[in-house]
Design an enzyme around this catalytic site. Structure first.
Site, PDB file in Angstrom:
ATOM      1  N   ARG A  15       0.606  -1.054   0.060  1.00  0.00           N
ATOM      2  CA  ARG A  15       0.141  -0.057   0.179  1.00  0.00           C
ATOM      3  C   ARG A  15       0.793   1.269  -0.016  1.00  0.00           C
ATOM      4  NH1 ARG A  15      -3.582  -1.344   5.306  1.00  0.00           N
ATOM      5  NH2 ARG A  15      -1.797  -2.398   5.677  1.00  0.00           N
ATOM      6  N   LYS A  73       2.034   1.957   7.625  1.00  0.00           N
ATOM      7  CA  LYS A  73       2.358   0.981   8.519  1.00  0.00           C
ATOM      8  C   LYS A  73       3.308   1.628   9.411  1.00  0.00           C
ATOM      9  CE  LYS A  73       0.602  -2.130   9.418  1.00  0.00           C
ATOM     10  NZ  LYS A  73      -0.327  -2.473  10.066  1.00  0.00           N
ATOM     11  N   TYR A  92      -0.812   4.325  10.625  1.00  0.00           N
ATOM     12  CA  TYR A  92      -1.263   3.386  11.716  1.00  0.00           C
ATOM     13  C   TYR A  92      -0.004   2.795  12.625  1.00  0.00           C
ATOM     14  CZ  TYR A  92      -5.396   2.127   9.178  1.00  0.00           C
ATOM     15  OH  TYR A  92      -6.796   2.237   8.399  1.00  0.00           O
ATOM     16  N   HIS A  94      -0.632   1.074  16.251  1.00  0.00           N
ATOM     17  CA  HIS A  94      -0.565  -0.247  16.950  1.00  0.00           C
ATOM     18  C   HIS A  94       0.456  -0.377  17.864  1.00  0.00           C
ATOM     19  CE1 HIS A  94      -4.232  -1.268  14.587  1.00  0.00           C
ATOM     20  NE2 HIS A  94      -3.505  -1.081  13.229  1.00  0.00           N
ATOM     21  N   GLU A 116      -5.499   4.434  13.897  1.00  0.00           N
ATOM     22  CA  GLU A 116      -6.362   3.564  14.665  1.00  0.00           C
ATOM     23  C   GLU A 116      -7.199   4.079  15.522  1.00  0.00           C
ATOM     24  OE1 GLU A 116      -2.509   2.633  16.250  1.00  0.00           O
ATOM     25  OE2 GLU A 116      -3.214   3.151  14.284  1.00  0.00           O
ATOM     26  N   ASP A 268      -2.482  -7.696  14.973  1.00  0.00           N
ATOM     27  CA  ASP A 268      -1.563  -6.377  14.959  1.00  0.00           C
ATOM     28  C   ASP A 268      -1.868  -5.564  16.151  1.00  0.00           C
ATOM     29  OD1 ASP A 268      -4.239  -5.812  14.265  1.00  0.00           O
ATOM     30  OD2 ASP A 268      -3.576  -4.261  12.652  1.00  0.00           O
TER      31      ASP A 268
END
Length: 369
Positions: A15, A73, A92, A94, A116, A268
């Site tokens: 992506r 990411k 993101y 996480h 997120e 994740d």
């Protein structure tokens, strides 16, 4: 403001954080956009597409050197050296599942916003939703694939055949991931059981699907019974910003049918199944206790063209806001962004992340100058 888009380096991550339309929008607001050469290749978006939209193509150092860096990411170890105190990172994160990334952000003093945990007043997660929808739909597709005998599964067709019982699919969690997984499974004519603690959410699913998806109130005993009879278990339990609760224990896994499949979409965030550990698209599954485990941490990366456009549709208004008004101005105009503000000048400003990491929490109002 200069907005930078580096190429993603996480294993099998195709992506990219911005589409050409996103570039056009940012340029129209007076911002410069720098994109690393080849950043969009995996999503079938080429350098020329970005150039025509008004971006400037550059090397990795220049892309990371922007005032606002937009990614998909969390930064990988090879990228930690690019983190700076005068930089805003929007991606993101996480961090509950990746504490080493938290350490790097805090050491660098980077201001980081996490997709997120951006949360609306109605508790919806607008920047997580599009990838949750993709991951949920993929989870059923992936599970059906690995149920095939040639891929290690029980040799069960999800929809069965005339005179033959279909597969039983158990979905844990009725949020965006779980509901989409259940929806696709029932469309493939499997027998679907969806568990959640939120009875209102289950009522909503029942009204939409009119009995085609069986809904059950989630508790330990109900989960244990459902998992034991499942051909495919899809873990879709979410705790915004925190580590996913483990609702499936190792004894539950060992009691499952041999050749059954687990797809833990929550990996994740640490995973909601005790026996899962993160895998990659390159090596997506492993067997434990006779059960096939699929636990890829970036599932939507397997369909990057769809995922990139779905993600940018959701993130672009916020990216424009941060670029135009700065972090402080964007937080004032879009209060939902407060939940996404995760690290500022060496402090953790997201309460669930602070709790998960065991670090002190600093209120965003006192951290952002």
């Amino acid at each position: 403001m200069r907005v930078g888009v580096p190429r993603e380096v996480k294993t099998e991550e195709y992506r990219v954080a911005l589409t050409p339309d996103g570039v056009t929008e940012l340029v129209a607001h007076g911002h410069g956009v720098v994109i690393e050469h080849g950043a969009g290749d995996g999503s079938s978006i080429h350098d020329d597409d970005y150039t025509r939209a008004g971006a400037r193509m550059a090397d990795v150092t220049e892309a990371w050197g922007a005032d606002l860096v937009v990614k998909v990411k969390e930064p990988q170890p090879s990228e930690f050296g690019h983190l700076r105190a005068d930089q805003v990172l929007f991606t993101y994160l996480h961090l509950a599942a990746y504490p080493e990334v938290a350490d790097a952000l805090l050491a660098a003093g980077t201001t980081a916003l996490a997709y997120e945990t951006v949360q609306l007043a109605n508790h919806a997660l607008p920047l997580l939703a599009p990838m949750s929808e993709v991951a949920g739909r993929m989870a059923t597709q992936v599970g059906a694939h690995f149920l095939e005998r040639t891929h290690g599964g029980r040799g069960v067709l999800l929809g069965g055949a005339p005179g033959v019982r279909p597969a039983r699919v158990v979905v844990l969690g009725a949020g965006n991931v779980g509901w989409n997984a259940a929806w696709i499974a029932q469309g493939m004519e499997a027998e679907v059981i969806l568990l959640d603690k939120d009875l209102d959410r289950l009522r909503w699913v029942d009204q939409i699907h009119k009995g085609r998806i069986m809904t059950l109130a989630s508790n330990r005993a109900a989960v244990e019974r459902a998992v034991a009879e499942a051909d495919l278990v899809i873990g879709a339990v979410l705790l915004a910003g925190g580590r996913a609760p483990q609702v499936v224990t190792e004894p539950m896994v060992r009691a499952m049918k041999k050749g059954a499949v687990i797809v833990d979409v929550a990996v994740d965030q640490g995973g909601c199944v005790a026996t899962t550990h993160e895998t990659t698209h390159n090596n997506p599954v492993y067997e434990l206790g006779g059960v096939i485990h699929y636990a890829v941490g970036n599932m939507p990366g397997a369909v990057p063209h769809t995922s990139t456009y779905a993600l940018t549709n959701a993130t672009l208004p916020y990216v424009v806001a941060v670029a135009t008004d700065g972090v402080k101005g964007a937080l004032a105009a879009h209060p939902e962004l407060v939940g996404g503000l995760t690290t500022v000048r060496g402090s953790v400003t997201q309460p669930a992340v602070a709790e998960a990491l065991g670090r002190p929490f600093t209120a965003s109002s006192g951290a952002v100058g």
